[in-house]
Design a protein around this motif. Structure first.
Motif, mmCIF file in Angstrom:
data_model
loop_
_atom_site.group_PDB
_atom_site.id
_atom_site.type_symbol
_atom_site.label_atom_id
_atom_site.label_comp_id
_atom_site.label_asym_id
_atom_site.label_seq_id
_atom_site.Cartn_x
_atom_site.Cartn_y
_atom_site.Cartn_z
ATOM 1 N N ALA A 1 -82.164 14.943 -19.820
ATOM 2 C CA ALA A 1 -81.105 14.000 -19.375
ATOM 3 C C ALA A 1 -81.585 12.956 -18.504
ATOM 4 C CB ALA A 1 -79.905 14.621 -18.963
ATOM 5 N N THR A 2 -82.792 12.805 -18.378
ATOM 6 C CA THR A 2 -83.266 11.711 -17.518
ATOM 7 C C THR A 2 -84.582 11.163 -18.583
ATOM 8 O OG1 THR A 2 -84.701 13.456 -16.457
ATOM 9 C CG2 THR A 2 -82.768 12.428 -15.323
ATOM 10 N N CYS A 3 -85.017 9.997 -17.962
ATOM 11 C CA CYS A 3 -86.146 9.128 -18.906
ATOM 12 C C CYS A 3 -87.351 8.755 -18.071
ATOM 13 C CB CYS A 3 -85.580 8.347 -19.482
ATOM 14 S SG CYS A 3 -84.652 7.049 -18.475
ATOM 15 N N SER A 4 -88.034 9.494 -17.475
ATOM 16 C CA SER A 4 -89.327 9.348 -16.833
ATOM 17 C C SER A 4 -90.287 9.335 -18.068
ATOM 18 C CB SER A 4 -89.512 10.264 -15.773
ATOM 19 O OG SER A 4 -88.627 10.454 -14.785
ATOM 20 N N GLY A 5 -91.682 8.635 -17.890
ATOM 21 C CA GLY A 5 -92.569 8.595 -18.659
ATOM 22 C C GLY A 5 -93.297 7.428 -18.852
ATOM 23 N N ALA A 6 -93.973 7.359 -19.916
ATOM 24 C CA ALA A 6 -94.784 6.212 -20.419
ATOM 25 C C ALA A 6 -94.081 4.988 -20.816
ATOM 26 C CB ALA A 6 -95.868 6.561 -21.329
ATOM 27 N N TRP A 7 -94.649 3.914 -20.945
ATOM 28 C CA TRP A 7 -93.931 2.646 -21.051
ATOM 29 C C TRP A 7 -94.699 2.270 -22.743
ATOM 30 C CZ3 TRP A 7 -89.785 -0.301 -20.585
ATOM 31 C CH2 TRP A 7 -89.857 -1.700 -20.470
ATOM 32 N N VAL A 8 -93.551 2.261 -23.600
ATOM 33 C CA VAL A 8 -94.134 2.451 -24.845
ATOM 34 C C VAL A 8 -93.759 1.348 -25.830
ATOM 35 C CG1 VAL A 8 -94.535 4.933 -24.842
ATOM 36 C CG2 VAL A 8 -92.333 3.944 -26.068
ATOM 37 N N SER A 9 -94.124 1.099 -26.941
ATOM 38 C CA SER A 9 -93.607 -0.038 -27.732
ATOM 39 C C SER A 9 -92.512 0.747 -28.604
ATOM 40 C CB SER A 9 -94.795 -0.435 -28.783
ATOM 41 O OG SER A 9 -94.130 -1.277 -29.744
ATOM 42 N N GLY A 10 -91.535 -0.060 -28.864
ATOM 43 C CA GLY A 10 -90.388 0.487 -29.604
ATOM 44 C C GLY A 10 -90.617 0.115 -31.236
ATOM 45 N N PRO A 11 -89.626 0.331 -32.116
ATOM 46 C CA PRO A 11 -89.827 0.116 -33.468
ATOM 47 C C PRO A 11 -89.701 -1.412 -33.708
ATOM 48 C CG PRO A 11 -87.478 1.158 -32.996
ATOM 49 C CD PRO A 11 -88.409 1.111 -31.784
ATOM 50 N N GLU A 12 -90.358 -1.818 -34.707
ATOM 51 C CA GLU A 12 -90.307 -3.072 -34.921
ATOM 52 C C GLU A 12 -88.723 -3.943 -35.417
ATOM 53 O OE1 GLU A 12 -93.317 -5.963 -38.111
ATOM 54 O OE2 GLU A 12 -92.892 -3.789 -38.497
ATOM 55 N N ASP A 13 -87.900 -3.306 -36.016
ATOM 56 C CA ASP A 13 -86.747 -3.595 -36.499
ATOM 57 C C ASP A 13 -85.648 -3.783 -35.191
ATOM 58 O OD1 ASP A 13 -86.496 -0.911 -36.543
ATOM 59 O OD2 ASP A 13 -84.652 -1.050 -37.930
ATOM 60 N N LEU A 14 -86.191 -3.138 -34.140
ATOM 61 C CA LEU A 14 -84.768 -3.030 -33.140
ATOM 62 C C LEU A 14 -85.361 -3.707 -31.820
ATOM 63 C CD1 LEU A 14 -84.041 0.964 -33.454
ATOM 64 C CD2 LEU A 14 -82.430 -1.442 -34.148
ATOM 65 N N SER A 15 -86.424 -3.661 -31.446
ATOM 66 C CA SER A 15 -87.279 -4.054 -30.111
ATOM 67 C C SER A 15 -87.228 -5.331 -29.717
ATOM 68 C CB SER A 15 -88.491 -3.231 -29.908
ATOM 69 O OG SER A 15 -88.589 -1.639 -30.233
ATOM 70 N N PRO A 16 -86.780 -5.911 -28.589
ATOM 71 C CA PRO A 16 -86.990 -7.040 -27.985
ATOM 72 C C PRO A 16 -88.548 -7.367 -27.835
ATOM 73 C CG PRO A 16 -85.826 -5.720 -26.437
ATOM 74 C CD PRO A 16 -85.946 -4.919 -27.629
ATOM 75 N N PRO A 17 -89.063 -8.581 -27.813
ATOM 76 C CA PRO A 17 -90.419 -8.798 -27.741
ATOM 77 C C PRO A 17 -91.022 -8.065 -26.579
ATOM 78 C CG PRO A 17 -89.169 -10.911 -27.978
ATOM 79 C CD PRO A 17 -88.070 -10.101 -27.812
ATOM 80 N N GLU A 18 -90.526 -8.080 -25.512
ATOM 81 C CA GLU A 18 -91.029 -7.323 -24.240
ATOM 82 C C GLU A 18 -91.390 -5.776 -24.380
ATOM 83 O OE1 GLU A 18 -87.971 -9.879 -21.703
ATOM 84 O OE2 GLU A 18 -88.256 -9.097 -23.842
ATOM 85 N N TYR A 19 -90.550 -4.990 -25.417
ATOM 86 C CA TYR A 19 -90.469 -3.858 -25.876
ATOM 87 C C TYR A 19 -91.393 -3.682 -27.061
ATOM 88 C CZ TYR A 19 -86.264 -3.284 -22.839
ATOM 89 O OH TYR A 19 -85.427 -3.294 -21.930
ATOM 90 N N PHE A 20 -92.025 -4.584 -27.652
ATOM 91 C CA PHE A 20 -92.852 -4.285 -28.859
ATOM 92 C C PHE A 20 -94.141 -4.667 -28.957
ATOM 93 C CE2 PHE A 20 -93.895 -5.485 -33.372
ATOM 94 C CZ PHE A 20 -93.814 -4.575 -33.992
#
Length: 619
Positions: A373-392
């Motif tokens: 229920a929490t979200c610590s972890g690595a900063w990863v790229s998201g999927p191409e069709d959903l992610s804003p530029p900073e996340y991809f």
């Protein structure tokens, strides 16, 4: 070093960790990479490893899209609400749109699913949870990975990632040692998927003495999911977002089935519903978030903690009403016998029959994880069709290091995945890793013998230290020349507990305490160069400790950086007690410089993709 034989293995996809995320990655890598060499390396044995090792009586993440029960957008809103706004919605949506297919595969593989007799659908425990007979969950899922991999290595602890020497910031594999033979293993690989465990036992647990090692989250999860990427300079996110859980006292038995299926509820020692007593005070801290439905988990914790501090404890779970129904009584006991046997044993030993006695609840020590229920972890790229530029940046679930992917606890920002979502995220990471190879992004990787040999010397150093220094001890266990893994672990737990918001301070910390915590962690890091190991098991403990210590530094840096109390009930910044949406409605991202060991932190925008899209459509 000559007595530790070296084995070299070259492969295309290396999966580190054989829990739910690792099995998902191994399975899916074979589907897309038909002719590729796929290897999975597990610290324990893949049949009974990871958080689901002992069994699990519910799959906590299932949409039920085929019956119109929930949509991925609903799950994103749910996770966003529970985390007080702070989630990567692109990652959450991506997992949610694929998770049902994972659960349907489990069903086909023979996992016993409970069905609703009237509708034929999976039996719901709650809005997101379906009930299973889960004692055999992990062996069934492991079978799929075993059929998919070229090779599964059990009993090998991965201690370091290898880096490519021909191109900066590109992964080249991993190294580790076999805890039974003492052999050194070098895995040179085109891609690495880190699917190791989050961190338990970095904070001092409530269970001490003969109960030491009893925790809610898997005790063998030592933060490798974080330490491996942190050590090579990968960016991390939300590492301050540790989780504290309301659990049955002493056995850490889960409460979900009781609340959701048995419809039990909590009360203080005087039999009162204490949660509403703390409404005004909580509203003062967090504003409108307290009025959201369902109430965010941390805020329910907050009421529990405040009630206990105010003298209203112990807090009890009211089981005596539900257990009058023989069917519900059976479900209540089976829930533990197939998942947390220790809780049933504790009740028996304390003469607690939940049919006649309401058992006590407690709040756990904090854990750091990216799959629950929490979200610590690595900063990863998201999927191409959903992610804003900073996340991809090119490949789904790829970290900020080329060719390095994450799944499960490793991935930050994608909360409420649980077991099915972690397996699903492993699948997503593997599909992307195969594409990365097919796009020829992994050509010409160079890993020198020197890099491997240097790691070999470092890995076995604790054995050498012990060999030389053991004769200086004249009595007892205290040495002038080395510390043992258990001494280091207890020191780490005490630092984190007292300075970084553990149970000793009722989860309270502040800037000055965190600064002092970082000083003490730096001293500990120095002393861990002198950790001694008398055998291979203690060598594993030494490396688990080093991974925990590095993870703890990152957690402390993040907790100091976020100058607000975003999640009261998980931890409190006494010098910034209120939630501060004006300044801190953002994600935190850190990077540790591998050369200097110094952390740098930044704010990154949090995008509310789901409802923004809805608004755009409406306009």
């Amino acid at each position: 070093m000559a007595k530790h034989k070296t084995h070299y293995e070259d492969c295309d996809v290396l999966v580190v960790g054989g829990g739910m995320a690792g099995t998902g990655a191994t399975f899916e890598a074979r589907h897309w990479g038909r002719d590729m060499k796929i290897i999975c390396v597990e610290k324990a044995n893949i049949d009974r490893s990871g958080a689901v090792a002992q069994g699990l009586y519910a799959i906590n993440c299932y949409m039920g899209m085929q019956w119109g029960e929930n949509q991925p957008e609903d799950h994103v809103r749910y996770a966003r609400n529970d985390l007080m706004g702070m989630v990567r919605e692109d990652l959450g949506y991506d997992m949610a749109r694929h998770v049902d297919s994972t659960v349907h595969m489990f069903d086909e593989w023979g996992l016993p699913m409970m069905k609703n007799e009237k509708t034929g659908r999976y039996l719901r425990e709650g809005k997101w949870q379906i009930m299973i007979h889960g004692e055999s969950y992990k062996p069934i899922v492991a079978e799929a990975a075993k059929k998919s991999a070229d090779k599964i290595y059990n009993r090998i602890m991965i201690t370091h990632l290898l880096m490519d020497e021909s191109q900066e910031n590109r992964v080249g594999g991993a190294v580790g040692f076999n805890m039974r033979t003492g052999d050194f293993h070098v895995f040179r690989s085109k891609t690495v998927i880190v699917a190791a465990g989050g961190a338990s036992h970095i904070f001092k647990p409530r269970a001490v003495g003969e109960g030491m090692g009893r925790t809610w989250y898997a005790p063998w999860s030592n933060g490798s999911a974080y330490a491996l990427p942190i050590a090579v300079g990968a960016k991390m996110t939300q590492m301050e977002n540790r989780i504290v859980l309301c659990r049955f006292k002493d056995g850490y038995g889960p409460v979900g089935a009781y609340f959701l299926h048995l419809k039990t509820y909590t009360q203080n020692a005087n039999g009162e519903n204490y949660e509403k007593k703390w409404y005004d005070q909580t509203k003062e801290l967090v504003g409108e978030y307290i009025d959201h439905h369902p109430t965010p988990t941390c805020l329910r914790n907050h009421a529990f903690i405040q009630e206990t501090i105010a003298g209203g404890g112990p807090i009890h779970m009211v089981t005596t009403e539900a257990f009058q129904d023989p069917h519900l009584e059976t479900v209540g006991w089976e829930n533990f016998l197939g998942m947390t046997v220790g809780q049933a044993v504790v009740w028996a030993s304390q003469n607690i029959d939940p049919k006649y006695t309401n058992p006590e609840l407690t709040t756990s020590e904090p854990y750091v994880m990216g799959s629950h229920a929490t979200c610590s972890g690595a900063w990863v790229s998201g999927p191409e069709d959903l992610s804003p530029p900073e996340y991809f940046w090119g490949y789904n679930r790829m970290l900020t290091i080329d060719g390095l992917f994450g799944a499960g606890d490793t991935v930050g920002g994608s909360a409420h995945k649980f077991s099915s979502g972690s397996f699903t995220e492993g699948r997503l990471a593997a599909k992307a890793a195969v594409k990365y190879i097919e796009d020829q992004k992994a050509e010409g990787i160079k890993v020198s013998d020197k890099q491997c040999e240097d790691f070999k010397v470092a890995i076995f150093k604790p054995l050498e230290i012990y060999q030389v220094a053991q004769n200086e001890i004249t009595g007892g266990t205290v040495s002038p020349s080395y510390i043992s893994p258990i001494q280091g672990l207890q020191r780490l737990q005490r630092i984190m507990d007292e300075y970084v918001g553990g149970i000793a301070t009722n989860y309270m910390t502040n800037g000055n305490m965190l600064k002092r915590g970082l000083e003490l962690l730096a001293w500990l890091e120095e002393d861990l160069e002198k950790v001694g190991a008398e055998d291979l098991h203690q060598l594993m403990r030494a490396w688990e400790l080093k991974h925990r210590a590095l993870t703890s530094q990152c957690v402390t840096e993040h907790t100091m950086f976020r100058e607000e109390t975003r999640w009261p009930g998980y931890y409190y910044r006494g010098d910034h007690m209120k939630l501060d949406d004006d300044n801190w409605h953002c994600l935190t991202v850190s990077r540790r410089d591998p050369k200097t060991g110094k952390f740098s932190l930044e704010k990154v925008p949090v995008y509310h993709i789901v409802d923004e899209n809805e608004k755009r459509k409406a306009s």
